[in-house]
Design an enzyme around this catalytic site. Structure first.
Site, PDB file in Angstrom:
ATOM      1  CG  HIS A 212     -34.977  23.414 -26.425  1.00 51.85           C
ATOM      2  ND1 HIS A 212     -33.884  22.519 -26.246  1.00 51.85           N
ATOM      3  CD2 HIS A 212     -35.158  22.390 -24.983  1.00 51.85           C
ATOM      4  CE1 HIS A 212     -33.752  21.672 -26.078  1.00 51.85           C
ATOM      5  NE2 HIS A 212     -34.058  21.684 -24.941  1.00 51.85           N
TER       6      HIS A 212
ATOM      7  CB  CYS B 270     -36.996  19.657 -21.909  1.00 58.03           C
ATOM      8  SG  CYS B 270     -35.725  19.092 -23.547  1.00 58.03           S
TER       9      CYS B 270
HETATM   10  P1  NAD Z   1     -27.838  12.293 -18.348  1.00 62.14           P
HETATM   11  O1  NAD Z   1     -26.248  11.435 -19.015  1.00 62.14           O
HETATM   12  O2  NAD Z   1     -27.251  13.582 -17.569  1.00 62.14           O
HETATM   13  O3  NAD Z   1     -27.407  11.354 -16.665  1.00 62.14           O
HETATM   14  C1  NAD Z   1     -27.994   9.945 -17.288  1.00 62.14           C
HETATM   15  C2  NAD Z   1     -27.112   9.448 -15.636  1.00 62.14           C
HETATM   16  O4  NAD Z   1     -27.437   7.462 -15.359  1.00 62.14           O
HETATM   17  C3  NAD Z   1     -25.950   8.888 -15.453  1.00 62.14           C
HETATM   18  O5  NAD Z   1     -25.113   9.686 -14.487  1.00 62.14           O
HETATM   19  C4  NAD Z   1     -25.576   8.177 -16.257  1.00 62.14           C
HETATM   20  O6  NAD Z   1     -24.193   7.569 -15.572  1.00 62.14           O
HETATM   21  C5  NAD Z   1     -26.551   7.038 -15.209  1.00 62.14           C
HETATM   22  N1  NAD Z   1     -26.571   5.669 -16.089  1.00 62.14           N
HETATM   23  C6  NAD Z   1     -26.626   5.220 -17.354  1.00 62.14           C
HETATM   24  N2  NAD Z   1     -26.449   4.150 -17.561  1.00 62.14           N
HETATM   25  C7  NAD Z   1     -26.965   4.069 -16.413  1.00 62.14           C
HETATM   26  C8  NAD Z   1     -27.472   2.237 -16.062  1.00 62.14           C
HETATM   27  N3  NAD Z   1     -28.274   1.724 -16.624  1.00 62.14           N
HETATM   28  N4  NAD Z   1     -28.285   2.454 -14.866  1.00 62.14           N
HETATM   29  C9  NAD Z   1     -28.313   3.562 -13.800  1.00 62.14           C
HETATM   30  N5  NAD Z   1     -27.253   4.159 -14.378  1.00 62.14           N
HETATM   31  C10 NAD Z   1     -27.207   4.946 -15.826  1.00 62.14           C
HETATM   32  O7  NAD Z   1     -28.833  12.428 -18.799  1.00 62.14           O
HETATM   33  P2  NAD Z   1     -30.038  13.121 -18.082  1.00 62.14           P
HETATM   34  O8  NAD Z   1     -29.768  14.923 -19.549  1.00 62.14           O
HETATM   35  O9  NAD Z   1     -29.913  13.369 -16.930  1.00 62.14           O
HETATM   36  O10 NAD Z   1     -31.165  12.319 -19.210  1.00 62.14           O
HETATM   37  C11 NAD Z   1     -31.683  11.870 -17.896  1.00 62.14           C
HETATM   38  C12 NAD Z   1     -32.964  10.656 -19.055  1.00 62.14           C
HETATM   39  O11 NAD Z   1     -33.576  12.651 -18.925  1.00 62.14           O
HETATM   40  C13 NAD Z   1     -33.098  10.520 -20.205  1.00 62.14           C
HETATM   41  O12 NAD Z   1     -34.272  10.291 -20.744  1.00 62.14           O
HETATM   42  C14 NAD Z   1     -33.176  12.159 -21.047  1.00 62.14           C
HETATM   43  O13 NAD Z   1     -33.968  12.232 -22.685  1.00 62.14           O
HETATM   44  C15 NAD Z   1     -34.057  12.950 -19.732  1.00 62.14           C
HETATM   45  N6  NAD Z   1     -34.318  14.597 -20.112  1.00 62.14           N
HETATM   46  C16 NAD Z   1     -33.370  15.188 -20.901  1.00 62.14           C
HETATM   47  C17 NAD Z   1     -33.217  16.634 -20.158  1.00 62.14           C
HETATM   48  C18 NAD Z   1     -31.807  17.116 -20.344  1.00 62.14           C
HETATM   49  O14 NAD Z   1     -31.541  18.077 -21.039  1.00 62.14           O
HETATM   50  N7  NAD Z   1     -30.365  16.802 -19.847  1.00 62.14           N
HETATM   51  C19 NAD Z   1     -34.154  17.403 -20.354  1.00 62.14           C
HETATM   52  C20 NAD Z   1     -35.827  16.596 -20.129  1.00 62.14           C
HETATM   53  C21 NAD Z   1     -35.090  15.165 -20.228  1.00 62.14           C
END
Ligand code: NAD
Length: 339
Positions: free
Chosen positions: A223, A143
């Protein structure tokens, strides 16, 4: 026109937003989503008619025990998909690439929690859509990197800019995350300077000389970035404002309209009726755009949970070469998401 079949691996904060965005496009559809356990998001997948898959036999069994409708193991989802968007927590995407996607010869989009090396390229539609066409593994950057790259990409392709500094005031946790808070502290993150964000921006804009530092603060909603950009060509504040007003996925706001903080930005997203009060745009304060002694300054607000969503949609189109014109892909995405 037949729609390409998209699997979403990891239906969490990013995954559920990407699934909804995919379902709004006319050239792609959600083939299914995966979850590890039967929580409220698994129920939401059922409610939205996204076929729900478990990542293991235990996951599938736990769904059945909670009366959730499940299509079985994620392996069969990945076999049938044209592309997967990996939205698992950071570093799991790289493991999935080796264990699942490469053996199945499945194209994949990854998120910013992965190292740049997971992708054949890092991706921001406005900067490198064309050079990403047909790539098998594309990493949509984080992000913060998305927000920095959009603004700096626009400035660097229209003006001659020198050293760039960015100070990032980061939300400490997402609204859904009760495990990281509440905190009552300002945390240098990392303690040493520079932060990793500068090198990450260089995966998109390699020519840029950018140094970043960051702190975490007790807020969950957005942010805030403070940018300081050396100008080499006499560019004025007015030049920058008019460029940013024309720049896609960037919104220039005026404090006289009551936008004084991230709080009003989120209220604005609610007023717009945006799902989950998502903001897909960089929110830049017009009043903050000034040029002094050949240096430009500005503040931008970045909604961490949603800013990467349109980029994921364009990355799908680029990987599958559904659209070879970057502007046409972004037009489609932006129209569907009411950007
Ligand atoms: P999250 O924890 O909200 O969601 C992740 C999901 O994946 C959960 O539902 C979890 O149960 C599932 N999961 C865990 N292990 C798994 C597996 N082995 N196989 C399939 N599913 C699995 O995380 P998020 O915030 O959505 O982040 C996901 C990615 O996006 C990360 O790389 C993070 O850095 C990136 N990201 C997050 C944000 C944010 O603000 N949350 C912003 C930009 C990028």
């Amino acid at each position: 026109m037949s729609k390409v079949k998209v699997a979403i691996n990891g239906y969490g904060t990013i995954g559920k937003r990407v699934a909804d965005a995919v379902s709004l496009q006319d050239d792609m559809e959600v083939l299914g989503v995966t979850k590890t356990r039967p929580n409220f998001e698994a129920r939401l997948a059922n409610d939205r008619n996204y076929p729900l898959y478990g990542i293991s036999k235990e996951s599938v069994k736990s769904f059945e025990e909670e009366d959730l409708k499940t299509e079985g193991l994620s392996d069969s989802l990945l076999e049938a998909a044209d592309i997967v968007v990996d939205c698992t927590p950071g570093k799991i995407g790289a493991k999935n690439k080796e264990a699942l996607y490469i053996p199945k010869k499945l194209k994949a989009i990854y998120q910013g929690g992965e190292k740049a090396s997971v992708g054949d390229t890092s991706f921001i539609a406005q900067v490198n859509y064309i050079s990403s066409l047909g790539k098998d593994h594309i990493r949509v950057v984080s992000c913060n990197t998305t927000g920095l790259s959009r603004t700096l990409g626009a400035l660097s392709s229209n003006f001659t800019i020198g050293n760039t500094r960015a100070f990032l005031v980061r939300r400490s946790a997402d609204p859904r995350d009760s495990s990281k808070g509440p905190i009552n502290a300002i945390i240098p993150d990392p303690l040493n300077v520079p932060s990793h964000h500068g090198p990450d921006v260089k995966t998109i804009l390699p020519e840029l000389n950018v140094i970043t530092s960051a702190v975490k603060v007790p807020t969950t909603l957005m942010h805030l970035h403070s940018l300081m950009i050396e100008l080499k060509d006499g560019t004025s504040g007015e030049d920058i404002k008019s460029l940013l007003e024309k720049t896609r996925r960037v919104k220039v706001l005026h404090s006289k309209e009551g936008f004084r903080s991230t709080a009003e930005l989120i209220e604005y997203a609610r007023d717009l009726g945006r799902s989950r009060y998502d903001l897909y745009e960089n929110m830049i304060w017009e009043d903050s755009i000034i040029v002094k002694d050949s240096e430009a300054y500005l503040f931008q607000g970045i909604a961490q949970e949603s800013i990467v969503v349109p980029e994921n949609i364009d990355a799908i189109r680029a990987a599958l070469e559904l659209e070879t014109d970057a502007e046409k892909s972004m037009d489609k995405t932006d129209k569907a998401l009411s950007i």
